[in-house]
Design a protein around this motif. Structure first.
Motif, PDB file in Angstrom:
ATOM      1  N   VAL A  51       0.878  -1.277  -0.079  1.00 37.97           N
ATOM      2  CA  VAL A  51      -0.077  -0.041  -0.101  1.00 37.97           C
ATOM      3  C   VAL A  51       0.867   1.120  -0.069  1.00 37.97           C
ATOM      4  N   TYR A  52       2.031   1.197   0.841  1.00 41.09           N
ATOM      5  CA  TYR A  52       2.833   2.253   0.917  1.00 41.09           C
ATOM      6  C   TYR A  52       3.602   2.555  -0.541  1.00 41.09           C
ATOM      7  N   GLN A  53       4.161   1.528  -0.996  1.00 37.04           N
ATOM      8  CA  GLN A  53       4.936   1.623  -2.170  1.00 37.04           C
ATOM      9  C   GLN A  53       3.991   2.170  -3.431  1.00 37.04           C
ATOM     10  N   ASN A  54       2.680   1.638  -3.369  1.00 40.84           N
ATOM     11  CA  ASN A  54       1.977   1.870  -4.512  1.00 40.84           C
ATOM     12  C   ASN A  54       1.183   3.203  -3.992  1.00 40.84           C
ATOM     13  N   GLY A  55       1.235   3.803  -3.364  1.00 37.89           N
ATOM     14  CA  GLY A  55       0.242   5.016  -2.677  1.00 37.89           C
ATOM     15  C   GLY A  55      -0.966   4.698  -2.890  1.00 37.89           C
ATOM     16  N   GLU A  56      -1.434   3.743  -2.182  1.00 37.79           N
ATOM     17  CA  GLU A  56      -2.961   3.327  -2.081  1.00 37.79           C
ATOM     18  C   GLU A  56      -3.519   3.984  -0.744  1.00 37.79           C
ATOM     19  N   ALA A  57      -2.986   5.027  -0.142  1.00 30.87           N
ATOM     20  CA  ALA A  57      -3.566   5.537   0.717  1.00 30.87           C
ATOM     21  C   ALA A  57      -3.482   7.107   0.844  1.00 30.87           C
ATOM     22  N   PRO A  58      -4.131   8.050   1.454  1.00 34.41           N
ATOM     23  CA  PRO A  58      -4.127   9.370   1.174  1.00 34.41           C
ATOM     24  C   PRO A  58      -2.540   9.754   1.530  1.00 34.41           C
ATOM     25  N   GLN A  59      -1.983  10.711   0.468  1.00 40.33           N
ATOM     26  CA  GLN A  59      -0.730  11.042   0.431  1.00 40.33           C
ATOM     27  C   GLN A  59      -0.411  11.431   2.104  1.00 40.33           C
ATOM     28  N   GLU A  60      -1.234  12.132   2.928  1.00 38.78           N
ATOM     29  CA  GLU A  60      -0.834  12.699   3.966  1.00 38.78           C
ATOM     30  C   GLU A  60      -0.621  11.590   5.181  1.00 38.78           C
ATOM     31  N   THR A  61      -1.200  10.370   4.791  1.00 38.34           N
ATOM     32  CA  THR A  61      -1.107   9.306   5.871  1.00 38.34           C
ATOM     33  C   THR A  61       0.019   7.927   5.520  1.00 38.34           C
ATOM     34  N   LEU A  62       0.557   8.301   4.334  1.00 34.93           N
ATOM     35  CA  LEU A  62       1.567   7.254   3.811  1.00 34.93           C
ATOM     36  C   LEU A  62       2.513   7.064   4.777  1.00 34.93           C
TER      37      LEU A  62
END
Length: 184
Positions: free
Chosen positions: A105-116
């Motif tokens: 999820v982190y590597q693919n940016g599958e969360a809002p940018q501010e919560t990565l």
């Protein structure tokens, strides 16, 4: 009395049943991870079972289904699947795959940018928790016959995320030249 019994039996034989009802599942496409709590996905926390974003909060993926989700449904759906399994049936394999999917999820940016950054920390915590609580955890290959330990990939996952492995774990070279995480 006999008449009632005969009618009950006749009803059962002729198929006196309610019509089937169908349950349609939620789509797992395009999910975005919203971390529900500070400890979601970290054993012994069970808050994932209350998370309205968790498509599995009301049911647990089965033994085969968890692998189908892992392989085909995307990292966010797989995170929710494994976190649900971890909350209901704690084990090292589930904790490891929570970490693996948070890393993706982190590597693919599958969360809002501010919560990565928080997702990254949660992945490190998931791997570290696997090492601390379930150090002998294993998983099986695709045939389901060969088990391999998860300590080494958990260790490497922490390092890949830029974390520091805690608890005295070190990476050693084995006699056959492979690396293995051990806690002396």
């Amino acid at each position: 009395m006999k008449t009632w019994l005969l009618l009950a039996c006749a009803g059962a034989v002729t198929g006196c049943y309610d019509p089937a009802s169908f349950v349609y599942g939620e789509s797992l496409d395009g999910l975005t991870l919203q971390l529900y709590s500070a400890d979601v996905g970290i054993h012994p926390d069970t808050s994932v079972l209350e998370d309205p974003n968790n498509p599995f909060r009301l049911s647990t993926p089965g033994a085969e289904t968890k692998w189908d989700i892992q392989a085909q449904a995307g990292s966010v759906a797989a995170f929710y699947s494994w976190a649900t399994l971890l909350a209901r049936e704690p084990g090292g394999e589930a904790q490891f795959y929570v970490g693996t999917n948070l890393l993706a999820v982190y590597q693919n940016g599958e969360a809002p940018q501010e919560t990565l950054p928080q997702v990254r920390q949660q992945a490190i915590r998931a791997y570290q928790n696997m090492l601390d609580v379930f150090p002998d955890a294993v998983t099986y290959d695709a045939t389901g016959t060969y088990a391999y330990d998860l300590a080494t990939p958990a260790y490497k996952g922490i390092v890949e995320m830029g974390g520091m492995v805690q608890g005295g774990w070190v990476l050693m070279q084995t006699a056959n030249g492979t690396e293995r995480a051990v806690r002396p």
